[in-house]
Design an enzyme around this catalytic site. Structure first.
Site, PDB file in Angstrom:
ATOM      1  N   HIS A  23       5.637 -15.083  -6.949  1.00 41.91           N
ATOM      2  CA  HIS A  23       5.516 -13.829  -6.192  1.00 41.91           C
ATOM      3  C   HIS A  23       6.280 -13.963  -4.877  1.00 41.91           C
ATOM      4  CE1 HIS A  23       2.953 -10.063  -5.480  1.00 41.91           C
ATOM      5  NE2 HIS A  23       3.693 -10.200  -4.390  1.00 41.91           N
ATOM      6  N   ASP A  54      13.570  -8.627  -0.589  1.00 45.18           N
ATOM      7  CA  ASP A  54      13.766  -7.955   0.702  1.00 45.18           C
ATOM      8  C   ASP A  54      12.778  -8.439   1.755  1.00 45.18           C
ATOM      9  OD1 ASP A  54      11.631  -6.831  -0.608  1.00 45.18           O
ATOM     10  OD2 ASP A  54      12.139  -4.759  -0.167  1.00 45.18           O
ATOM     11  N   GLY A  94       3.854  -1.393  -3.599  1.00 44.24           N
ATOM     12  CA  GLY A  94       3.680  -0.328  -2.621  1.00 44.24           C
ATOM     13  C   GLY A  94       2.208  -0.155  -2.298  1.00 44.24           C
ATOM     14  N   HIS A 130       1.021  -5.313  -8.799  1.00 47.08           N
ATOM     15  CA  HIS A 130       0.362  -5.496  -7.505  1.00 47.08           C
ATOM     16  C   HIS A 130      -1.008  -4.817  -7.582  1.00 47.08           C
ATOM     17  CE1 HIS A 130       4.194  -6.757  -5.761  1.00 47.08           C
ATOM     18  NE2 HIS A 130       3.569  -7.015  -4.629  1.00 47.08           N
ATOM     19  N   GLU A 165      -5.004  -6.226  -3.663  1.00 48.72           N
ATOM     20  CA  GLU A 165      -4.589  -6.768  -2.365  1.00 48.72           C
ATOM     21  C   GLU A 165      -5.282  -5.994  -1.250  1.00 48.72           C
ATOM     22  OE1 GLU A 165      -0.498  -7.523   0.249  1.00 48.72           O
ATOM     23  OE2 GLU A 165      -0.444  -6.244  -1.520  1.00 48.72           O
ATOM     24  N   ASP A 203       5.035 -14.484  -1.051  1.00 54.84           N
ATOM     25  CA  ASP A 203       5.107 -13.037  -0.862  1.00 54.84           C
ATOM     26  C   ASP A 203       6.377 -12.664  -0.107  1.00 54.84           C
ATOM     27  OD1 ASP A 203       4.304 -10.444  -1.265  1.00 54.84           O
ATOM     28  OD2 ASP A 203       2.801 -10.427   0.307  1.00 54.84           O
TER      29      ASP A 203
END
Length: 358
Positions: free
Chosen positions: A19, A23, A177, A204, A207, A295
Site C-alpha cells: 500500500h 502521488d 478517496g 480502501h 480507515e 501509504d
C-alpha cells in the site's frame, strides 16, 4: 535481542510493500523542478522546507485535510515525462530502502489535465517503474495498482483500463478517496467486472469510516484485501480477560483477508492516537493477516524501514516479527503464487535466517 536491531540493519533486510501511493511519495526536489516546468505555485520552493510543509500539512488528524496535500503532487504529474520521472524515482527510492517487492497505486483519472489519455498515463508510469527497477542497485519488482476515485463515476472505465494493461505490469485495482458518503457499493459494476475477468482488487475501507465500510468492501464487493482496514478493531472487545471478536472481525481473520495497515498515516489522519496505541499490536497478537505499509512516504515523512523501526520501538518487535510481517505481505501480493513463493523462499527467508540465529 530487540536492543540490537539498528535502523541501518533494518534498511538492509528485504521488505514487501502493498500500500503505497505514487502521488504520495515524490521527492521534494522533484516537485520543485516539475512545478517550475508546468507553472504550478508551491507553498515553498526550497526542497527541505517543502518536505517539512507536506508532513506538517498532513499531520492534521483529518483524512480530508490530509488528502488536500495531494493537490500539489498531482499538479506536477500531468505530463508523460513527469509521470515517468516520478515512477522511476519511486522504484529507485524503494529499492534503496530494501524493498524487493512493491505494489504502487495511482489514479489515472487524476492525470489528464494536459490532454494525456488514460492509456498514455498508464504507459508512462509503467515505463518509469521499468526504468527505475532496471537501474536500482538492489533488485526490486514493482507491480502497479490502478485506483478509481470513489467520489467519481469512472470506476468501470478504470477497471477496464487495468485489465487492458494486466500483462504489462498492472497487477490490481483499487478505489480510494474520502469514505464518508461514498460507499464502495456505488462501484459494484466495476467489481463484478473484475471478478469475471479473474482480476485482483483491494478497496480502501475502514480507515476513516469504520465497520460498515469494511463490511460492504468484503461482503458486497468481494475485496481480496482491505486498504487500511484498521477500524476492524471496532469489532473486537478488549474489556474482558481475553479479546472477543465480533462476527465481522472473526470473518476477516478466518478468511485470512489481508489488512494493509499504515501506522504513521493512521496517526496523522486520526485513525490512531499514536504508534504505541495503534491497533496493529492487537491485530498482530490475534494473528490477523497483518501487513505493514507506508501509504504516503512524502506526507508521512516515512519509509518501510522507518515503519518497521517504529514498531520495534513501540512494541518491542524483533526480527521474527518483522519477518512475519514481510512474509504476510508477500503472501498477499497480487502476482502469481509461484512468483510470490520464489521471493519468499529465495530472498526473504535466506536474508532473515542469520538474524534469527543471532
Amino acid at each position: 535481542m530487540v536492543a540490537n536491531i539498528r535502523y541501518e540493519d533494518i534498511v538492509k533486510v528485504p521488505k514487501a510493500l502493498l500500500h503505497d501511493h505514487l502521488d504520495g511519495g515524490l521527492r521534494p526536489a522533484t516537485i520543485v523542478e516539475l512545478a517550475a516546468e508546468v507553472g504550478h505555485e508551491l507553498p515553498a520552493t526550497d526542497p527541505e522546507e517543502l518536505g517539512r510543509w507536506f508532513v506538517g500539512a498532513a499531520d492534521s488528524g483529518s483524512l480530508e485535510r490530509y488528502l488536500e496535500t495531494f493537490a500539489h503532487t498531482v499538479a506536477v504529474m500531468q505530463t508523460a515525462s513527469g509521470l515517468r520521472r516520478v515512477a522511476r524515482e519511486c522504484a529507485l527510492d524503494l529499492a534503496a530502502d530494501g524493498v524487493v517487492y512493491a505494489e504502487v497505486r495511482f489514479a489515472p483519472e487524476q492525470h489528464l489535465e494536459r490532454d494525456l489519455t488514460l492509456d498514455e498515463v498508464v504507459e508512462a508510469v509503467l515505463g518509469g517503474f521499468a526504468e527505475g527497477s532496471a537501474e536500482a542497485g538492489n533488485p526490486i519488482r514493482v507491480g502497479t495498482l490502478l485506483t478509481a476515485m470513489r467520489h467519481a463515476a469512472r470506476s468501470q472505465e478504470i477497471a477496464e483500463l487495468a485489465v487492458r494493461h494486466r500483462d504489462e505490469g498492472v497487477v490490481g485495482f483499487d478505489i480510494a478517496g474520502a469514505e464518508a458518503g461514498f460507499p464502495p457499493t456505488r462501484h459494484l459494476d466495476a467489481f463484478e467486472y473484475l471478478q469475471r475477468e479473474n482480476f485482483h482488487f483491494t478497496i480502501h475501507a475502514g480507515e476513516a469510516f469504520g465497520l460498515p465500510s469494511i463490511w460492504q468492501a468484503i461482503q458486497w464487493c468481494g475485496a481480496d484485501r482491505l486498504g487500511h482496514g484498521v477500524r476492524i478493531v471496532d469489532d473486537i472487545s478488549t474489556e474482558g480477560p481475553e479479546p472477543v471478536l465480533g462476527r465481522l472481525a472473526a470473518y476477516v481473520r478466518d478468511k485470512r483477508i489481508p489488512l494493509e495497515l499504515c501506522p504513521s498515516s493512521n496517526v496523522q489522519t486520526g485513525a490512531a492516537a499514536s504508534i504505541a496505541e495503534h491497533p496493529i499490536g492487537l491485530l498482530r497478537d490475534l494473528r490477523f493477516r497483518v501487513t505493514l505499509n507506508t501509504d504516503n512516504r512524502l506526507m508521512s515523512g516515512t519509509s518501510m524501514s522507518r515503519e518497521m523501526a517504529l514498531l520495534v520501538d513501540a512494541f518491542g518487535y524483533g526480527w521474527a516479527e518483522l519477518r512475519w510481517l514481510t512474509i504476510n505481505a508477500m503472501k498477499s501480493a497480487f502476482i502469481p503464487f509461484d512468483e510470490r513463493l520464489k521471493i519468499i523462499d529465495e530472498v526473504i527467508k535466506p536474508a532473515y535466517a542469520p538474524l534469527l540465529r543471532d
